[in-house]
Write a protein that holds these residues in place. Structure first.
Motif, PDB file in Angstrom:
ATOM      1  N   UNK A 127       0.825  -1.207   0.000  1.00 32.78           N
ATOM      2  CA  UNK A 127       0.000   0.000   0.000  1.00 32.78           C
ATOM      3  C   UNK A 127       0.859   1.255   0.000  1.00 32.78           C
ATOM      4  N   UNK A 128       1.964   1.205   0.719  1.00 36.97           N
ATOM      5  CA  UNK A 128       2.844   2.368   0.788  1.00 36.97           C
ATOM      6  C   UNK A 128       3.476   2.663  -0.562  1.00 36.97           C
ATOM      7  N   UNK A 129       3.892   1.629  -1.263  1.00 39.99           N
ATOM      8  CA  UNK A 129       4.477   1.827  -2.595  1.00 39.99           C
ATOM      9  C   UNK A 129       3.442   2.448  -3.531  1.00 39.99           C
ATOM     10  N   UNK A 187       7.573   5.025   8.248  1.00 36.12           N
ATOM     11  CA  UNK A 187       7.052   4.883   9.614  1.00 36.12           C
ATOM     12  C   UNK A 187       5.875   3.912   9.645  1.00 36.12           C
ATOM     13  N   UNK A 188       4.998   4.018   8.673  1.00 38.74           N
ATOM     14  CA  UNK A 188       3.839   3.134   8.624  1.00 38.74           C
ATOM     15  C   UNK A 188       4.266   1.679   8.462  1.00 38.74           C
ATOM     16  N   UNK A 199       6.100  -4.099  13.353  1.00 35.47           N
ATOM     17  CA  UNK A 199       6.088  -4.260  14.806  1.00 35.47           C
ATOM     18  C   UNK A 199       4.753  -4.774  15.320  1.00 35.47           C
ATOM     19  N   UNK A 200       3.765  -4.880  14.416  1.00 34.49           N
ATOM     20  CA  UNK A 200       2.457  -5.384  14.807  1.00 34.49           C
ATOM     21  C   UNK A 200       1.516  -4.339  15.340  1.00 34.49           C
ATOM     22  N   UNK A 201       1.882  -3.070  15.171  1.00 33.12           N
ATOM     23  CA  UNK A 201       1.025  -1.983  15.640  1.00 33.12           C
ATOM     24  C   UNK A 201       0.207  -1.445  14.482  1.00 33.12           C
ATOM     25  N   UNK A 202      -1.082  -1.256  14.718  1.00 35.72           N
ATOM     26  CA  UNK A 202      -1.959  -0.725  13.673  1.00 35.72           C
ATOM     27  C   UNK A 202      -1.805   0.786  13.585  1.00 35.72           C
TER      28      UNK A 202
END
Length: 277
Positions: A96-98, A251-252, A258-261
């Motif tokens: 999604x970031x790309x 960052x996203x 890290x498993x953080x939403x």
């Protein structure tokens, strides 16, 4: 060497040669490769190369176009890759970031991962700007430091590790990238100081790039997001905007690893339409 040891060594060579042949076929990309091209790239004898390709075709690892006689990676390789993605999730969490980077900038965006002393391009997404840089595609491999993404990874590595790599690989770097090698130590220092890399057309004149490293929760540098564009679209007036977009997506991805939403950034309509330098 005893007879049994010789047989054991030769037996071990066969799967290694097969894997190298698959890698060379993968590097050929969507165009595939002819038997002759694979023979030249692999150094194998033509009959040996053909036998290996036939065996791989029987297992679904390789397919051949009956009209052109060109070889391609097969469906089984794709399925294995999908299974591996569950373990090495960087591709899944970064797609999604790309796509967002390509949409918002209008330029080409990439996900590249470190593999030993090399960096492999996993994904390329093109933006809407009509003039594009075509120097990097999915499957391409470069040594650390060669290009915006590999330079971002090398610059983010611990300084001692980066210096050891430059010392150990100076011959290969100088041979493969003669225009880059004299500049590389200073470019690494610059990237480390900036927190991102900027390739000012060193490898391919007129094709500029920018990259930022991705770290696992352990802190190890494992990948990067990068952008590529024609020179006029990476001038100083646009640089802060591109850096901010890369930093947001890095960052996203790191939060996801890290498993953080984290909430998905919304792309403004104006950003999707922006195609002028």
């Amino acid at each position: 060497m005893t007879g049994s040891a010789s047989v054991e060594r030769l037996g071990a060579q066969s799967p290694v040669r097969t894997l190298r042949l698959l890698r060379q076929l993968g590097e050929a990309g969507a165009c595939g490769a002819s038997l002759g091209a694979l023979v030249r790239a692999s150094g194998l004898a033509k009959p040996t190369c053909r036998r290996m390709l036939i065996a791989l075709m029987q297992e679904g690892m390789v397919v051949q176009d009956p009209a052109t006689r060109t070889y391609f990676l097969g469906r089984e390789i794709y399925l294995l890759g999908m299974l591996a993605a569950e373990r090495y999730g960087i591709h899944r969490v970064a797609l999604d970031s790309v796509a967002r980077l390509a949409q918002e900038t209008g330029d080409a965006a990439f996900l590249q991962v470190r593999h030993g002393q090399e960096v492999v391009c996993l994904t390329r997404e093109d933006g809407g700007y009509p003039l594009r840089s075509h120097v990097l595609k999915a499957g391409d491999r470069h040594l650390l430091g060669a290009g915006a993404g590999p330079l971002a990874i090398l610059g983010a590595m611990p300084e001692a590790e980066a210096e050891a790599y430059l010392a150990a690989c100076h011959s290969a770097l100088a041979q493969r990238y003669p225009m880059l090698w004299p500049l590389l130590p200073d470019l690494v220092k610059e990237s480390r100081a900036r927190g991102y890399s900027l390739n000012r057309g060193v490898l391919f004149p007129g094709s500029w790039g920018m990259g930022m490293a991705i770290r696992e929760p352990s802190g190890q540098v494992v990948a990067c997001l990068s952008l590529a564009a024609v020179e006029s679209r990476m001038q100083p007036d646009r640089e802060p905007e591109l850096v901010a977009l890369l930093a947001r997506e890095v960052e996203l991805v790191e939060q996801r690893l890290a498993g953080d939403a984290m909430p998905q950034p919304q792309i403004a309509p104006a950003a999707r339409k922006r195609t002028q330098p």
